[in-house]
Design an enzyme around this catalytic site. Structure first.
Site, PDB file in Angstrom:
ATOM      1  N   CYS A  17       1.045  -1.226   0.074  1.00 43.40           N
ATOM      2  CA  CYS A  17       0.001   0.077  -0.051  1.00 43.40           C
ATOM      3  C   CYS A  17       0.834   1.341  -0.008  1.00 43.40           C
ATOM      4  CB  CYS A  17      -0.988  -0.039   1.366  1.00 43.40           C
ATOM      5  SG  CYS A  17      -1.921   1.541   1.435  1.00 43.40           S
ATOM      6  N   HIS A  34      -9.125  -3.772  -2.244  1.00 43.80           N
ATOM      7  CA  HIS A  34      -8.112  -2.927  -1.134  1.00 43.80           C
ATOM      8  C   HIS A  34      -8.467  -1.503  -1.150  1.00 43.80           C
ATOM      9  CE1 HIS A  34      -3.644  -2.065  -0.009  1.00 43.80           C
ATOM     10  NE2 HIS A  34      -4.221  -0.842  -0.445  1.00 43.80           N
ATOM     11  N   GLU A  35      -8.752  -0.769  -2.427  1.00 42.35           N
ATOM     12  CA  GLU A  35      -9.132   0.560  -2.389  1.00 42.35           C
ATOM     13  C   GLU A  35     -10.461   0.963  -1.637  1.00 42.35           C
ATOM     14  OE1 GLU A  35      -6.657   2.246  -3.012  1.00 42.35           O
ATOM     15  OE2 GLU A  35      -5.560   0.808  -4.040  1.00 42.35           O
ATOM     16  N   HIS A  82     -10.233   1.044   1.856  1.00 50.60           N
ATOM     17  CA  HIS A  82      -9.748   2.382   2.483  1.00 50.60           C
ATOM     18  C   HIS A  82     -10.773   3.463   2.454  1.00 50.60           C
ATOM     19  CE1 HIS A  82      -5.349   2.283   2.165  1.00 50.60           C
ATOM     20  NE2 HIS A  82      -5.222   2.030   0.967  1.00 50.60           N
TER      21      HIS A  82
HETATM   22 NI    NI Z   1      -3.616   1.241   0.037  1.00 47.81          NI
END
Ligand code: NI
Length: 173
Positions: A89, A131-132, A135
């Site tokens: 990341c 993953h995003e 966030h």
């Molecule tokens: Ni990330």
């Protein structure tokens, strides 16, 4: 376009839940363009709003074939089949971990003009979408990593992969 500063772990902004985008204006277009530029400059495959200090539901991903912008993204479905692999990341510089995620993920999102569309992602693209979007809900992959790699373990893994690549190249010849 401009390169924005990438927020790193320790900054509480990375743990907050982002609000939906409601205005599809020039400011949003500038943010998305800046996020693409910032992601490319950092050699990343994805970037989410909070990583540049913006608590809005905006994600950019480089699929390897095209740049995809995801505004207010939702995961529509994921495969039962999973993938286990290395993940990093831009907000956790220099660190990598082993993370298992679905092999395929379909995302529904808006573009900068507010039009909805769907995008199917496989392998690294599915990994990047998930993953995003994590966030946007204040989550970082280190929370779900099965194992974080030490610099030595990472070196070892990279050299193993290099050897495998060499073997493959030899087989092709
Ligand atoms: Ni990330």
């Amino acid at each position: 376009m401009a390169i924005r500063k990438i927020v790193t772990v320790g900054d509480p902004i990375l743990n907050k839940v982002c609000r939906p985008v409601t205005k599809f204006d020039d400011r949003l277009a500038t943010l998305i363009d800046d996020m693409f530029e910032t992601m490319h400059e950092a050699n990343g495959v994805g970037l989410a709003g909070p990583q540049v200090g913006i608590l809005r539901r905006v994600v950019v991903v480089d699929t390897g074939e095209e740049d995809v912008e995801l505004v207010n993204p939702e995961i529509v479905c994921v495969s039962d089949e999973t993938q286990t692999g290395l993940e990093g990341c831009l907000s956790v510089p220099g660190k990598y971990g082993i993370v298992t995620r679905p092999m395929c993920a379909t995302v529904r999102a808006q573009d900068r003009f507010g039009d909805w569309y769907e995008y199917d992602g496989e392998e690294i693209v599915a990994r990047a979408f998930l993953h995003e979007i994590d966030h946007l809900d204040g989550h970082i992959y280190t929370e779900i990593a099965e194992k974080m790699l030490s610099p030595e373990e990472l070196d070892e893994l990279m050299s193993q992969q290099d050897e495998e690549d060499e073997i493959e190249e030899e087989e092709e010849v």
